[in-house]
Write a protein that holds these residues in place. Structure first.
Motif, short mmCIF file in Angstrom:
data_model
loop_
_atom_site.label_atom_id
_atom_site.label_comp_id
_atom_site.label_asym_id
_atom_site.label_seq_id
_atom_site.Cartn_x
_atom_site.Cartn_y
_atom_site.Cartn_z
N LEU A 35 0.86 -1.17 0.00
CA LEU A 35 0.00 0.00 0.00
C LEU A 35 0.90 1.23 0.00
N PHE A 36 0.91 1.95 -1.12
CA PHE A 36 1.78 3.11 -1.29
C PHE A 36 0.92 4.36 -1.53
N LEU A 37 1.01 5.34 -0.61
CA LEU A 37 0.29 6.61 -0.77
C LEU A 37 1.19 7.80 -0.48
N PRO A 38 2.50 7.74 -0.68
CA PRO A 38 3.36 8.84 -0.26
C PRO A 38 3.12 10.12 -1.07
N ASN A 39 3.39 11.24 -0.40
CA ASN A 39 3.35 12.55 -1.06
C ASN A 39 2.01 12.86 -1.70
N ASN A 40 0.97 12.79 -0.87
CA ASN A 40 -0.37 13.21 -1.26
C ASN A 40 -0.92 14.12 -0.17
N LYS A 41 -2.22 14.27 -0.13
CA LYS A 41 -2.87 15.10 0.89
C LYS A 41 -3.93 14.30 1.64
N ILE A 42 -3.63 13.02 1.84
CA ILE A 42 -4.56 12.13 2.54
C ILE A 42 -4.62 12.56 4.01
N SER A 43 -5.82 12.68 4.53
CA SER A 43 -6.00 13.16 5.90
C SER A 43 -6.80 12.17 6.72
N GLY A 44 -7.18 12.61 7.92
CA GLY A 44 -7.93 11.72 8.80
C GLY A 44 -7.03 10.77 9.55
N VAL A 45 -7.63 9.77 10.14
CA VAL A 45 -6.87 8.81 10.94
C VAL A 45 -6.57 7.57 10.10
N LEU A 46 -5.54 6.85 10.52
CA LEU A 46 -5.24 5.55 9.92
C LEU A 46 -6.13 4.53 10.59
N PRO A 47 -7.10 3.95 9.88
CA PRO A 47 -8.12 3.13 10.55
C PRO A 47 -7.52 1.85 11.15
N PRO A 48 -7.97 1.46 12.32
CA PRO A 48 -7.49 0.20 12.93
C PRO A 48 -7.74 -1.01 12.05
N GLU A 49 -8.73 -0.93 11.15
CA GLU A 49 -9.03 -2.06 10.27
C GLU A 49 -7.87 -2.46 9.38
N ILE A 50 -6.86 -1.59 9.27
CA ILE A 50 -5.71 -1.95 8.45
C ILE A 50 -5.02 -3.19 8.99
N GLY A 51 -5.20 -3.46 10.25
CA GLY A 51 -4.62 -4.66 10.86
C GLY A 51 -5.23 -5.95 10.34
N LEU A 52 -6.36 -5.86 9.61
CA LEU A 52 -7.00 -7.04 9.04
C LEU A 52 -6.41 -7.41 7.68
N ALA A 53 -5.68 -6.49 7.08
CA ALA A 53 -5.05 -6.75 5.77
C ALA A 53 -3.72 -7.46 6.02
N THR A 54 -3.81 -8.69 6.47
CA THR A 54 -2.65 -9.40 7.03
C THR A 54 -1.62 -9.84 6.00
N SER A 55 -1.87 -9.62 4.71
CA SER A 55 -0.86 -9.96 3.71
C SER A 55 0.10 -8.81 3.44
N LEU A 56 -0.13 -7.67 4.07
CA LEU A 56 0.69 -6.50 3.80
C LEU A 56 2.16 -6.74 4.14
#
Length: 976
Positions: free
Chosen positions: A455-476
């Motif tokens: 998951l690559f999102l560098p150098n953008n203007k993404i805001s808000g919180v990093l959702p805890p649900e990211i822990g479910l994407a266990t193949s990362l």
């Protein structure tokens, strides 16, 4: 008078005719019997000449009666075909895995032979020379037969031969130009993948081949220009000249080939423009002119061919715009045009009317919006538009493209909110939105991306919180969210991503403490949390990981700097945190930290005094006990003294935090702890006082080896291997690379202390019956090995080539997680990032060695890819790299490739120990990846990063709720 003479003559004829007929019949029977006997004898000789288990299909036990032709039923044997007269006209032993010499005399014994197919076997001692005497031979197929030497003059077959397939062999010497020019009846010619020929040019004589439909001359060392007269060969449906040394322009006369369906000219040095006359090829389905030096634009006439399914012209110097007519195509499935200088916009309706599978336009100068209909048919697997000038928002439809495997739009001028559903694509393995101006949030649907590895999102203007649900994407495996506007806490759920080796969150507004849970990320190599608003202390447990790149700088962290960071010289990684302090005085010039408050220092000092006094008392007690022991056991005094001195005579170099003392290791080097012997020393399994286990490799030294065999060059080699092992493993950390704790260097021996792998090595698990590995475990092992090798090749400043990837060098921990081991012959590629290095000797193991390494002595990353392909075949088939059933001098690669070429034989390659029926498609996909890894041409092998993606994507394709089932399609060559 005449009648009186004829009457007795007629009676004489009536008497003689039956006798003559009987004689003729007897003669015919005798001739037929002789012919049958000759055929029977040759077939018997053929069976004796070719060795292999498949030859048992020819059972001659019932063919004993030589008196009557009717009893010769060899025509019923598998692989044989006879005409109505009982003469053998067909021998088809394709993929029988045979090895041996093809016997002489085939043409005299089988005079009616019309087709000989011996592909995917091993024919020794060169090309069967007397085949040219077969007057009626129409088809000769010797593909993948491992034939060496030259090709004889085939001109004697000019009056019969229609199909000739000599592809994928090891021919050398001159290309049979004259023979090719004389075989004017040919309809099919295939010399593909015979790079050993001397350079040659196409003879103009073949222009008269009015019947020729297929001409495949790829990778045959052909040079010169493509002659214009090829345009006269109007019966051609398939023309393949790729992988040669062709120069000059593509002749416009190719446009005359009205029946042409496949045109492959890639991997040459062609120049000039693409002729617009190619638009006249109205039957064209697939065209590939990639990796040349072509200029100009892509002709609109070519893009307007109604049946064109595949258009590949990547890596050229093409300019101009992509013809809008391509958007009207109802046939286009693959568009691969990356690596050019194309401008303008993509066709608005691209993919609207066709089952588009691959859109690959990266590294051009394209602009404007991304087309909204590319996934209209729900078949799209790849969107790769990297490094262009695209602008505008992402179409909302992209978030509904559930078939996607890779989505890469990085390095453009895109903006707007990212469709939240895009983060939840169920099959995607890469989502890369980096270096744009995207806004919005990372949606909670990220938890649905079970196959996401990057998951690559560098150098953008993404805001808000990093959702805890990211822990479910266990193949990362890799996360890069750097330089955005993310805020709030770093979710503790990131600790669930046990495969993670890169976590880059720098340049955001995170304002929590550093979660302790990150310490469970044992595979972490890159951890960058710099330039945030993080507070609190640096967790001591996290410092035990000590990833190669660790950066906590420019935050608001406080408290004492953990000792491991100071010890390992990583103090720069905490600069810009004014509230951090040093627990004790350290001479630092930059950055400058103050000592921690005196109260803490005094407490530490008191603790040190207590520890010191206790240690002195303990030593005093020990000395008293030793004195008493020596008084009672004076006979053992010398031995104890020697043991004591040797136990503490080692110089120790540690690479990780050690949980044991030196004496624990040395005193446990006893016979009962030995678990193996190798060419360089002995391996011990040692239990530590804390209950943990380690493996210790004790290297032979010159003094301990037999003086007769301890030659200086052998010792020098051992020393080099030890130094390489220590330097390599000591500097790298990865979940799938065995951990080297420390090295003991003494006068009489050297010890390497590793983490202990309770499940041994993969070779024993697969081939020695040590354990039955279910497919899910094998899947995990394959992916883990690939990740370990990819780390060596792609994630270090200087790539490392292991050079000895094999199943016995893959160790398995308690959870069957694989670890790449034994770096004794590894090579670090330092010459300007060069991907190869020369050696003076062949290093590696038979059965795993890439073919080019045997003659070039160049260690490349593609050599490791080849070896990994062999290991992957072992995992799927359960076979060793070399088995008796493959035939003498044959290996698993040839066996798998030949089986996979025949649909009926595919099931035969899957390991019979596995209940593989529900997983058959996934296993077959793994074998296809393995075959790609073991291509004889290194440039056609994927990189290990690509292998990881292919393995991740190689799952059984299930029907999607929003569309029909899709299947994996791989272009011949693809970036991204």
């Amino acid at each position: 008078m005449v009648s009186s003479f004829l009457l007795p003559l007629s009676f004489l004829l009536l008497f003689l005719l039956p006798l003559a007929a009987a004689a003729a019949t007897d003669s015919a029977v005798a001739a037929a019997t002789d012919s049958a006997a000759a055929q029977f004898n040759f077939l018997s000789l053929l069976k004796k000449s070719f060795k292999g288990p498949s030859m048992a299909r020819w059972d001659f036990n019932r063919f004993n009666d030589l008196d009557s032709r009717a009893n010769y039923s060899y025509c019923n044997l598998p692989g044989l075909g006879c005409d109505s007269a009982g003469d053998v006209v067909l021998i088809d032993l394709s993929s029988w895995f045979l090895a041996g010499d093809f016997p002489a005399g085939v043409c005299s014994a089988l005079p009616a032979l019309r087709a000989l197919r011996l592909g995917y076997n091993e024919i020794r001692n060169g090309f069967p020379g007397d085949l040219t005497d077969c007057s009626f031979l129409e088809e000769l197929n010797l593909t993948h037969a491992r034939i060496t030497g030259g090709v004889p003059d085939l001109s004697p077959l000019r009056s019969s031969l229609l199909a000739l397939d000599l592809s994928n062999n090891y021919f050398t010497g001159e290309f049979p130009v004259a023979a090719l020019a004389n075989l004017s009846l040919l309809e099919y010619v295939n010399f593909n993948e015979n790079p050993g020929f001397e350079v040659w040019k196409l003879p103009e004589a073949i222009a008269g081949f009015t019947n020729l439909k297929v001409l495949i001359l790829s990778t045959t060392s052909m040079r010169g220009k493509i002659p214009p007269w090829i345009g006269n060969m109007t019966s051609l449906t398939d023309l393949e000249l790729s992988g040669n040394f062709l120069v000059g322009n593509i002749p416009a006369t190719l446009g005359r080939l009205q029946k042409l369906q496949l045109l492959e000219l890639y991997y040459n040095k062609l120049t000039g423009e693409i002729p617009h006359e190619l638009g006249n090829l109205t039957s064209l389905i697939d065209i590939d002119m990639s990796d040349n030096h072509l200029v100009g634009s892509i002709p609109a006439s070519l893009c307007g061919i109604p049946g064109l399914q595949v258009l590949q012209v990547y890596t050229n110097n093409l300019t101009g715009e992509i013809p809008q007519v391509l958007g009207n195509s109802s046939a286009l499935t693959i568009l691969s045009i990356y690596g050019n200088k194309l401008t303008g916009e993509l066709p608005v309706d691209l993919g609207r009317y066709s089952n588009l599978i691959v859109l690959e336009v990266s590294e051009n100068l394209l602009s404007g919006p991304l087309p909204r209909y590319v996934c209209a048919q729900r078949q799209l697997l790849y969107i790769l538009v990297v490094r262009n000038n695209f602008s505008g928002e992402l179409p909302a439809s992209y978030g509904e493209c559930n078939s996607l495997l890779r989505f890469r739009v990085n390095d453009n001028n895109l903006s707007g909110r990212v469709p939240e559903s895009l983060f939840g694509l169920p099959h995607a393995s890469i989502i890369d939105l980096g270096f744009n101006s995207f806004e919005g949030i990372i949606a909670k649907s990220i938890g649905n991306s079970k196959n996401l590895t990057a998951l690559f999102l560098p150098n953008n203007k993404i805001s808000g919180v990093l959702p805890p649900e990211i822990g479910l994407a266990t193949s990362l495996v890799k996360i890069d969210l750097s330089n955005n506007l993310l805020s709030g806490p770093i979710p503790a759920e990131l600790g669930h991503l046990t495969l993670l080796n890169q976590l880059s969150l720098q340049g955001n507004k995170f304002d929590s403490s550093i979660p302790e849970s990150l310490s469970s990320l044992k595979s972490l190599n890159v951890l960058n949390l710099s330039n945030n608003h993080l507070t609190g202390k640096i967790p001591d447990s996290l410092c035990e990981l000590l990833p190669n790149s660790l950066d906590f700088s420019n935050n608001q962290l406080s408290g004492p700097i953990p000792f491991p960071l100071i010890k390992q010289g990583l103090i720069d990684g905490v600069a810009g945190n004014p509230l951090l302090c040093l627990p004790f005085h350290v001479n630092l010039t930059d950055p400058v930290f103050t000592l921690c408050p005196r109260r803490n220092f005094r407490r530490r000092l008191n603790n040190m005094w207590i520890v010191g006094v206790s240690a002195i008392l303990a030593i005093f007690v020990v000395l008293l006990l030793v004195k008493r022991w020596l008084g009672k056991k004076s006979v053992l005094m010398k031995q104890d003294a020697f043991s004591s001195s040797s136990s503490f005579s080692y110089d120790i170099t540690s690479f990780h935090k050690l949980s044991f003392e030196q004496h624990e290791i040395v005193e446990s080097l006893i016979e009962k702890n030995i678990i193996g012997h190798g060419g360089s020393g002995t391996v011990y399994k040692i239990e530590l006082s804390n209950g943990e286990w380690v493996a210790v490799k004790k290297l032979w030294s010159r003094k301990t080896k037999d003086p007769v065999t301890a030659k200086e060059e052998q010792q020098g080699s051992l020393d080099r291997e030890l130094r390489t092992e220590v330097e390599t493993l000591g500097s790298i950390r990865h979940k799938n690379i065995v951990k080297l704790y420390c090295c003991f260097s003494g006068v009489d021996s050297k010890l390497l202390v590793y983490e202990y792998m309770p499940n041994g090595n993969l070779w024993d698990a697969l081939h020695q019956g040590k354990s039955l590995l279910e497919w899910n475990t094998r899947h995990k092992i394959a992916l883990g090995i690939a990740q370990g090798i990819a780390y060596l090749h792609h994630d270090l400043l200087f790539p490392i080539v292991h050079r000895d990837i094999k199943s016995s060098n893959i160790l398995l921990d308690a959870d069957f997680e694989p670890k790449v081991a034994d770096f004794g012959i590894a090579k670090v590629l330092q010459a300007g990032g060069n991907r190869e290095t020369s050696t003076t000797v062949i290093a590696g193991t038979y059965g795993y060695l890439a073919p080019e390494y045997a003659y070039s002595f160049k260690a490349t990353t593609k050599c490791d890819v080849y070896s990994f392909g062999v290991v992957l075949m072992e995992l799927v088939t359960g076979k060793k790299p070399v088995e008796a059933e493959f035939g003498e001098n044959r290996d698993i690669i040839h066996w798998v490739s030949s089986k996979m070429s025949t649909k009926e034989c595919i099931d035969e390659v899957l390991d019979k120990q596995l209940a593989w029926n529900p997983l058959k498609e996934e296993m077959i996909q793994f074998l296809r990846i393995a075959i790609r890894c073991t291509y004889s041409n290194p440039s056609l092998r994927p990189t290990m990063n690509e292998v990881i993606q292919l393995l991740t994507e190689a799952h059984p394709c299930k029907p999607d709720a929003n569309g029909p089932p899709f299947k994996l399609v791989e272009p011949r060559h693809r970036k991204g």
